[in-house]
Design a protein around this motif. Sequence first.
Motif, mmCIF file in Angstrom:
data_model
loop_
_atom_site.group_PDB
_atom_site.id
_atom_site.type_symbol
_atom_site.label_atom_id
_atom_site.label_comp_id
_atom_site.label_asym_id
_atom_site.label_seq_id
_atom_site.Cartn_x
_atom_site.Cartn_y
_atom_site.Cartn_z
ATOM 1 N N UNK A 176 1.297 -1.377 -0.260
ATOM 2 C CA UNK A 176 0.277 0.298 -0.195
ATOM 3 C C UNK A 176 0.760 1.593 0.098
ATOM 4 N N UNK A 177 1.741 1.523 0.614
ATOM 5 C CA UNK A 177 2.774 2.303 0.252
ATOM 6 C C UNK A 177 3.874 2.644 -0.567
ATOM 7 N N UNK A 178 3.982 1.330 -1.140
ATOM 8 C CA UNK A 178 5.172 1.431 -2.748
ATOM 9 C C UNK A 178 5.001 1.130 -3.706
ATOM 10 N N UNK A 179 3.219 0.265 -3.731
ATOM 11 C CA UNK A 179 2.852 -0.656 -4.612
ATOM 12 C C UNK A 179 3.254 -1.097 -5.515
ATOM 13 N N UNK A 180 3.414 -1.601 -6.402
ATOM 14 C CA UNK A 180 3.685 -2.518 -6.773
ATOM 15 C C UNK A 180 5.565 -2.282 -8.029
ATOM 16 N N UNK A 181 6.714 -2.474 -6.723
ATOM 17 C CA UNK A 181 8.178 -2.212 -6.840
ATOM 18 C C UNK A 181 8.607 -3.315 -6.629
ATOM 19 N N UNK A 182 10.250 -2.947 -6.342
ATOM 20 C CA UNK A 182 10.922 -4.277 -5.388
ATOM 21 C C UNK A 182 10.739 -3.667 -4.597
ATOM 22 N N UNK A 183 10.043 -2.683 -3.862
ATOM 23 C CA UNK A 183 10.234 -2.526 -2.227
ATOM 24 C C UNK A 183 8.817 -4.336 -1.704
ATOM 25 N N UNK A 184 7.815 -4.308 -2.796
ATOM 26 C CA UNK A 184 7.075 -5.033 -2.798
ATOM 27 C C UNK A 184 7.352 -6.825 -3.175
ATOM 28 N N UNK A 185 8.549 -6.521 -3.817
ATOM 29 C CA UNK A 185 9.185 -8.189 -4.532
ATOM 30 C C UNK A 185 9.477 -8.641 -3.444
ATOM 31 N N UNK A 186 10.635 -7.487 -2.363
ATOM 32 C CA UNK A 186 11.118 -8.091 -1.380
ATOM 33 C C UNK A 186 11.096 -8.034 0.076
ATOM 34 N N UNK A 187 9.241 -7.839 0.112
ATOM 35 C CA UNK A 187 8.877 -8.402 1.233
ATOM 36 C C UNK A 187 7.996 -9.345 0.702
ATOM 37 N N UNK A 188 7.844 -9.801 -0.082
ATOM 38 C CA UNK A 188 7.554 -11.144 -0.406
ATOM 39 C C UNK A 188 7.660 -12.324 -0.532
ATOM 40 N N UNK A 189 9.750 -11.879 -0.745
ATOM 41 C CA UNK A 189 10.402 -12.505 -0.360
ATOM 42 C C UNK A 189 10.532 -12.942 0.660
ATOM 43 N N UNK A 191 8.630 -12.490 2.980
ATOM 44 C CA UNK A 191 7.979 -13.331 4.129
ATOM 45 C C UNK A 191 7.688 -15.237 3.058
ATOM 46 N N UNK A 192 8.395 -15.280 2.749
ATOM 47 C CA UNK A 192 8.327 -16.468 2.001
ATOM 48 C C UNK A 192 8.219 -18.276 2.925
ATOM 49 N N UNK A 193 9.660 -17.689 4.073
ATOM 50 C CA UNK A 193 9.712 -18.791 4.874
ATOM 51 C C UNK A 193 9.341 -17.955 6.426
ATOM 52 N N UNK A 194 8.287 -16.524 6.793
ATOM 53 C CA UNK A 194 7.647 -16.725 7.813
ATOM 54 C C UNK A 194 6.747 -17.431 8.374
ATOM 55 N N UNK A 195 5.770 -18.287 7.992
ATOM 56 C CA UNK A 195 4.751 -19.172 8.498
ATOM 57 C C UNK A 195 5.580 -20.225 9.167
ATOM 58 N N UNK A 196 6.889 -21.011 8.646
ATOM 59 C CA UNK A 196 7.499 -22.197 10.018
ATOM 60 C C UNK A 196 8.423 -20.495 10.497
ATOM 61 N N UNK A 197 8.467 -19.423 10.833
ATOM 62 C CA UNK A 197 8.899 -19.033 11.234
ATOM 63 C C UNK A 197 8.022 -18.308 12.849
ATOM 64 N N UNK A 198 6.759 -18.454 12.504
ATOM 65 C CA UNK A 198 5.544 -18.178 13.245
ATOM 66 C C UNK A 198 5.179 -18.836 13.724
#
Length: 247
Positions: A176-189, A191-198
Motif C-alpha cells: 500500500x505504501x510503495x505500490x508494485x515495486x522492488x520493495x513489494x518484491x523484497x517483502x514477498x521474498x 515473507x516466504x519462510x515466515x509461516x514456519x517462523x510464526x
Amino acid sequence: MARVEGVEVNPNATVTGPGRQRAAAATGDAKPPVLEPSTAWAGYLAAARQLDGVRRSAAAAAGEQARSAEAAREELTVVRTGLASQQDRLRELGVPPISLVPSPPELTEAARSMVGGPAAVLAALRTARGWAEAADAALAARRRIRPGSWPARVRNLLVYGPFALLVPLIQVAVLAATGAGPATVAALICGLPMPAVAFVAGWIAIGRLFRVSPTERLDRTVRFGALVCLVPAVLATAGLLLALLAG
C-alpha cells in the motif's frame, strides 16, 4: 329375752341401723363404694386415647429422625464429592494443601452444630452444600476469563494467530505504501519462510503462557497451528503476486 338398759331385747332378733354399721366397720367388713360402669368406661377411654396420642407422637418423631438421618447421609455424599473436586481444582491453581484443611476452631464449631440431632446435621450439611455451590460458581467464573481453561484450539489460536498475521500485514502495508515495486518484491521474498517462523514462535509461546500439572501433557494442536500460520501467508503471497503482475 335379755334386758339392755331397761329395754328387753330378743337374742334372735337382727340388729340394724347405726349400731350394725359401727359393728361392721369395727370388724373390717365394710365394702368400698362401687363406681358406676359408665364412669369407669369413660376413664378407660380417656386413658386409651392419651396413650395412643403418645404412641403416635413417638412414632412420628422416630420416623422424622429416620428420614432426617437418611437425607443427611445422602447430603453428606454430595458434599464430599463436591469438596473433593474443588480441592483438586484449587491445588491446580496453586493453593497450598494446608489452606484446604479445617482449623481446630472450625472443627469445634462444626461439632457444636451436630449436637441437635439428625435434623441439625441435615441443616448444617445443606448450608455447607450452598457454600460449596457458591464456590463452584466463583471458580467457574474465574475459569471463563482465563484462556488457559478454554478448549485447546481456541486457546492456541490466541497465540498462533498474531504470529501468523504479523508478516502478511507488513507485506500489505509495504504494498500500500510503495505500490508494485522492488520493495513489494523484497517483502514477498522475505515473507516466504515466515509461516514456519510464526509456527515455531507460537509453539514456544504456548509452552510459556499455559501451564499444566506435571501429570498432564500440554496440547499445542500442531496441525491446527501450522494451518493457522500458513493460510494468511498464502493469501498474502497470492495477493502480492497478483499486484505485481497487474503492475
